[in-house]
Design a protein around this motif. Structure first.
Motif, PDB file in Angstrom:
ATOM      1  N   ARG A   1      26.332  10.150  16.310  1.00  0.00           N
ATOM      2  CA  ARG A   1      26.046   8.907  15.608  1.00  0.00           C
ATOM      3  C   ARG A   1      24.974   9.132  14.555  1.00  0.00           C
ATOM      4  O   ARG A   1      24.168  10.050  14.648  1.00  0.00           O
ATOM      5  CB  ARG A   1      25.546   7.843  16.589  1.00  0.00           C
ATOM      6  CG  ARG A   1      26.602   7.303  17.506  1.00  0.00           C
ATOM      7  CD  ARG A   1      26.072   6.086  18.274  1.00  0.00           C
ATOM      8  NE  ARG A   1      24.930   6.403  19.107  1.00  0.00           N
ATOM      9  CZ  ARG A   1      23.794   5.706  19.150  1.00  0.00           C
ATOM     10  NH1 ARG A   1      23.628   4.650  18.378  1.00  0.00           N
ATOM     11  NH2 ARG A   1      22.815   6.048  19.965  1.00  0.00           N
TER      12      ARG A   1
ATOM     13  N   GLY B   1      28.899   5.459  13.886  1.00  0.00           N
ATOM     14  CA  GLY B   1      28.023   4.559  14.620  1.00  0.00           C
ATOM     15  C   GLY B   1      27.332   3.519  13.769  1.00  0.00           C
ATOM     16  O   GLY B   1      26.315   2.952  14.185  1.00  0.00           O
ATOM     17  N   THR B   2      27.866   3.233  12.585  1.00  0.00           N
ATOM     18  CA  THR B   2      27.286   2.181  11.758  1.00  0.00           C
ATOM     19  C   THR B   2      27.968   0.858  12.073  1.00  0.00           C
ATOM     20  O   THR B   2      29.182   0.733  11.892  1.00  0.00           O
ATOM     21  CB  THR B   2      27.442   2.503  10.256  1.00  0.00           C
ATOM     22  OG1 THR B   2      26.765   3.728   9.978  1.00  0.00           O
ATOM     23  CG2 THR B   2      26.845   1.393   9.399  1.00  0.00           C
TER      24      THR B   2
ATOM     25  N   ASN C   1      21.267  -3.704  16.863  1.00  0.00           N
ATOM     26  CA  ASN C   1      21.836  -2.639  16.040  1.00  0.00           C
ATOM     27  C   ASN C   1      22.202  -1.433  16.887  1.00  0.00           C
ATOM     28  O   ASN C   1      23.276  -0.835  16.723  1.00  0.00           O
ATOM     29  CB  ASN C   1      20.851  -2.247  14.934  1.00  0.00           C
ATOM     30  CG  ASN C   1      21.482  -1.354  13.884  1.00  0.00           C
ATOM     31  OD1 ASN C   1      21.581  -0.150  14.052  1.00  0.00           O
ATOM     32  ND2 ASN C   1      21.910  -1.960  12.789  1.00  0.00           N
TER      33      ASN C   1
ATOM     34  N   SER D   1      25.865  -0.049  17.395  1.00  0.00           N
ATOM     35  CA  SER D   1      26.099   1.319  16.950  1.00  0.00           C
ATOM     36  C   SER D   1      26.828   2.132  18.017  1.00  0.00           C
ATOM     37  O   SER D   1      27.808   2.831  17.739  1.00  0.00           O
ATOM     38  CB  SER D   1      24.766   1.990  16.590  1.00  0.00           C
ATOM     39  OG  SER D   1      24.954   3.362  16.292  1.00  0.00           O
TER      40      SER D   1
END
Length: 387
Positions: free
Chosen positions: A191, A298-299, A347, A351
Motif C-alpha cells: 500500500r 490502497g488509495t 483513511n 486504505s
C-alpha cells in the motif's frame, strides 16, 4: 491461441481512455500466458511523420494512422483505409477475434468481417452500446450493430445495467450469449504511505461527463478545514479544462489547484501513491480503471453512485459513494465525502479495504482466468455456465 484484439483508438496521452487501456492490459496478459495476442487500432497524436509504435505497455500492437473523415462525430468518425484493407487477412489468420465494440468505422466493420469469415467473435462494449434515440446511431445499429450483437459467440458486460442495456439494443430479438467480465489491474505488492499536507487527486480525461467541475466545486468545503490541502487535476484535456479552471477562479480556489497534464503509466502510479484521496465524480464510467488502480495501491476513492464500482466500494468500505445530480451543486456533498476520508483513522481503514478489494476481486490475473474461460467456450472447450 492466436487472438486479434481490435479497439478504435490509441494516442500517446490515452485520450480514448478505458477501452484501450483494458485492451492493452488483456493483450499483455495473454502474451505473458503464452498466447499470441495483438491489438489492432488507429493511432493518432504521434506527430507528423512519426513512426507508430509496435509495442505499447508490453502489448504488441498494429497501429494505423487515423484519418478524420467525419470530424463532426469525433472518435466515431475516424478510420483507416489501410487497416480496413488488412483486416480480412488479420481476421482470417486469428483463432479468435475480440472486438471492443462501439458505433464507429473500425470496430464495427472488423466485427462484421469476423462474422463473414466464421472466426469466433467476442464483443466487449465497455458501456458504449446502449439504446439511443439519436438518428445516426440508430442507423448504425440497423446497418450492423444489431447483427453483430445477435450473431457473436459472446458479448461481455461489466455490470447488470450494461447487460440489460446492450440486450435492449437488439430487442425483441435475442442477443448472443452474455458473460460478465470486470476490469482488472496488476496486483501491487504494498500500500501507499502518504505524508505532508493532504493531496486530493482527480486523474482521468478532463471532459464534461467525468464532471471535473464537481471536483473543483468540492474544494471550498475541504479547504475550510484543511487550508493547506492540494487538489491535483491530472489527465488529458478532452474539452472541459477551460470551464473547469474558470470554475476554480470563480470560487477563489485556483491557487490550491495544480493542473497536471497527460501522464504515462509510471507517472500515473506515482501520483496515485502520493494521493490521500482519489476522486472521480464521473456519471458515465461503467467501471473505472483509474479508480481500480487507485485502490490497488490502497488509495481510498470517492465515486458517484452511477459507476459500476459503487456497490463494491460501498460494501468493502474502500471509500465513499456519493449522489450526483445534474441540476444541483454537488460540491458540498463531494467535499463532505473527501473530508470523511481525510480523517486519519478513516483513511487508514479505507486504505486497507481498498487494497484488499482489488487484491481479492479485481486483479488482471483473475480477469484473464475468466476471459480465457469464455474463449474456451466459444472455441469449443468446456467452461462454466452462461451468466
Amino acid at each position: 491461441m492466436k487472438v486479434l484484439h481490435v479497439v478504435t483508438l490509441h494516442t500517446p496521452t490515452h485520450e480514448f481512455g478505458g477501452p484501450t487501456r483494458v485492451a492493452l492490459s488483456q493483450c499483455r496478459g495473454l502474451r505473458e500466458r503464452g498466447h499470441r495476442a495483438v491489438l489492432a487500432a488507429l493511432g493518432d497524436g504521434f506527430g507528423a511523420g512519426a513512426e507508430l509504435p509496435r509495442e505499447v505497455e508490453g502489448a504488441h500492437v498494429r497501429l494505423f494512422q487515423a484519418r478524420h473523415v467525419l470530424p463532426r462525430f469525433e472518435v466515431s468518425g475516424i478510420t483507416s483505409p489501410t487497416l480496413l484493407a488488412r483486416a480480412w487477412s488479420y481476421v482470417r489468420s486469428a483463432d479468435l477475434v475480440h472486438v471492443h465494440l462501439m458505433r464507429d468505422l473500425i470496430t464495427l466493420p472488423v466485427a462484421l468481417l469476423a462474422l463473414q469469415a466464421g472466426t469466433p467473435l467476442v464483443l466487449q462494449t465497455h458501456g458504449m452500446v446502449d439504446p439511443t434515440e439519436k438518428r445516426v446511431a440508430r442507423l448504425v445499429d440497423a446497418l450492423g450493430v444489431r447483427r453483430v450483437l445477435r450473431r457473436a459467440d459472446a458479448v461481455l458486460h461489466l455490470t447488470e445495467r450494461e447487460r440489460a442495456e446492450t440486450a435492449a439494443v437488439v430487442a425483441p430479438e435475442p442477443i448472443a450469449p452474455q458473460y460478465r467480465l470486470v476490469n482488472g489491474v496488476p496486483a501491487q505488492e504494498s500500500r501507499r504511505k502518504t505524508s505532508g499536507p493532504p493531496t486530493v487527486l482527480y486523474l482521468a480525461r478532463v471532459q464534461a461527463g467525468k464532471r471535473p467541475e464537481d471536483f473543483v466545486a468540492a474544494m471550498p468545503t475541504v479547504l475550510a478545514r484543511h487550508p493547506d490541502a492540494r487538489f491535483v487535476l491530472a489527465g488529458p484535456d478532452t474539452g472541459a479544462l477551460a470551464d473547469t479552471l474558470a470554475r476554480a477562479e470563480s470560487l477563489g480556489v485556483r491557487g490550491s489547484l495544480d493542473r497536471v497534464g497527460a501522464l504515462d503509466r509510471a507517472e500515473v502510479m506515482a501520483w496515485l501513491r502520493r494521493a490521500d484521496v482519489f476522486v472521480l465524480p464521473s456519471v458515465q464510467d461503467a467501471f473505472s480503471v483509474s479508480a481500480l488502480e487507485a485502490m490497488s495501491v490502497g488509495t481510498p476513492v470517492v465515486v458517484t453512485e452511477t459507476t459500476g464500482l459503487a456497490p463494491d466500494v460501498a460494501r468493502a468500505g474502500a471509500g465513499r459513494v456519493v449522489a450526483s445530480r445534474a441540476d444541483e451543486d454537488n460540491g458540498p456533498r463531494l467535499g463532505g465525502a473527501i473530508l470523511d476520508l481525510l480523517a486519519p483513522e478513516a483513511n487508514e481503514r479505507a486504505s486497507r479495504a481498498a487494497f484488499r478489494l482489488v487484491e481479492e476481486h479485481f486483479t488482471i490475473d483473475a480477469v484473464l482466468d475468466e476471459l480465457l474461460t469464455v474463449y474456451g467456450r466459444v472455441t469449443g472447450a468446456a467452461g462454466p455456465p452462461r451468466v
